[in-house]
Design an enzyme around this catalytic site. Structure first.
Site, PDB file in Angstrom:
ATOM      1  N   ALA A  68      -0.114   8.268  -0.430  1.00 50.83           N
ATOM      2  CA  ALA A  68      -1.011   7.645  -1.404  1.00 50.83           C
ATOM      3  C   ALA A  68      -0.418   6.332  -1.881  1.00 50.83           C
ATOM      4  O   ALA A  68       0.806   6.152  -1.871  1.00 50.83           O
ATOM      5  CB  ALA A  68      -1.249   8.574  -2.591  1.00 50.83           C
ATOM      6  N   ASP A  69      -1.301   5.446  -2.305  1.00 51.43           N
ATOM      7  CA  ASP A  69      -0.875   4.185  -2.895  1.00 51.43           C
ATOM      8  C   ASP A  69      -1.919   3.787  -3.928  1.00 51.43           C
ATOM      9  O   ASP A  69      -3.113   4.035  -3.741  1.00 51.43           O
ATOM     10  CB  ASP A  69      -0.726   3.088  -1.838  1.00 51.43           C
ATOM     11  CG  ASP A  69       0.082   1.919  -2.363  1.00 51.43           C
ATOM     12  OD1 ASP A  69       1.322   2.045  -2.394  1.00 51.43           O
ATOM     13  OD2 ASP A  69      -0.519   0.907  -2.767  1.00 51.43           O
ATOM     14  N   THR A  70      -1.460   3.183  -5.011  1.00 56.00           N
ATOM     15  CA  THR A  70      -2.351   2.783  -6.095  1.00 56.00           C
ATOM     16  C   THR A  70      -2.222   1.295  -6.348  1.00 56.00           C
ATOM     17  O   THR A  70      -1.114   0.747  -6.321  1.00 56.00           O
ATOM     18  CB  THR A  70      -2.030   3.581  -7.377  1.00 56.00           C
ATOM     19  OG1 THR A  70      -2.186   4.971  -7.097  1.00 56.00           O
ATOM     20  CG2 THR A  70      -2.953   3.189  -8.520  1.00 56.00           C
TER      21      THR A  70
END
Length: 185
Positions: A68-70
């Site tokens: 995941a990456d935000t």
């Protein structure tokens, strides 16, 4: 799941969300994080999540891996993690009194297939003074957060409203991930 999934991140927030979902997991952080330059924000955050998941999946081909990456996006411009307190203050001041978008890209690799999604939420900040931004930056909390704030921490003091999934802003859209893993998305 026969074996706990591998989380390709050391993020305490992502670990907390998986724990709340009662999803067994082990942490196996990805080492590299890259995406082609010039991608629009949604494609970039997806590419970063994919890069992380695929790196860990390559080392553990028989495991389920989640990356995941935000990213915080204001007026089409991505705000990453600030380099120092001064940059955190400037980021916070750029967000104050405005609405921005927080995107979290998720990529899941399992033996034989991979796929993912991007979830987005709009966050509106109250106006703030330079002194308020500096006092928050001095706590150190904003220094490892995209956009220089933690919605689940002291940064909550600036949040006027949110439209979308709180957990997307926190770093992992938990309900959507659970549905994705169950084949409902």
């Amino acid at each position: 799941m026969a074996m706990p999934l591998l989380l390709a991140s050391a993020s305490p927030r992502r670990k907390e969300i998986l724990t709340l979902l009662d999803i067994p997991f082990e942490v196996c952080p990805a080492v590299r994080e890259s995406a082609p330059a010039g991608l629009p924000p949604a494609e970039r955050v997806q590419a970063l999540a994919r890069c992380k998941a695929e790196e860990v999946a390559a080392a553990h081909p028989n495991r389920l891996v989640v990356g995941a990456d935000t990213m915080v996006v204001l007026d089409g411009r991505a705000l990453g993690k600030p380099r120092d307190e001064a940059e955190a203050v400037e980021m916070l001041l750029s967000l104050q009194g405005k609405t921005h978008v927080v995107m979290t890209g998720v990529w899941v690799c399992s033996p034989g297939k991979c796929g993912g999604f991007v979830d987005a939420a709009e966050v509106t900040f109250y106006p703030m003074t330079r002194e308020e931004a500096a006092a928050y930056a001095a706590t150190g909390e904003p220094l490892d957060k995209a956009g220089a704030y933690a919605i689940q921490g002291r940064g909550m003091r600036f949040i006027r409203g949110i439209h979308g999934d709180f957990y997307t802003v926190m770093g992992l859209p938990g309900a959507r991930l659970a549905r994705f893993l169950a084949g409902k998305e």
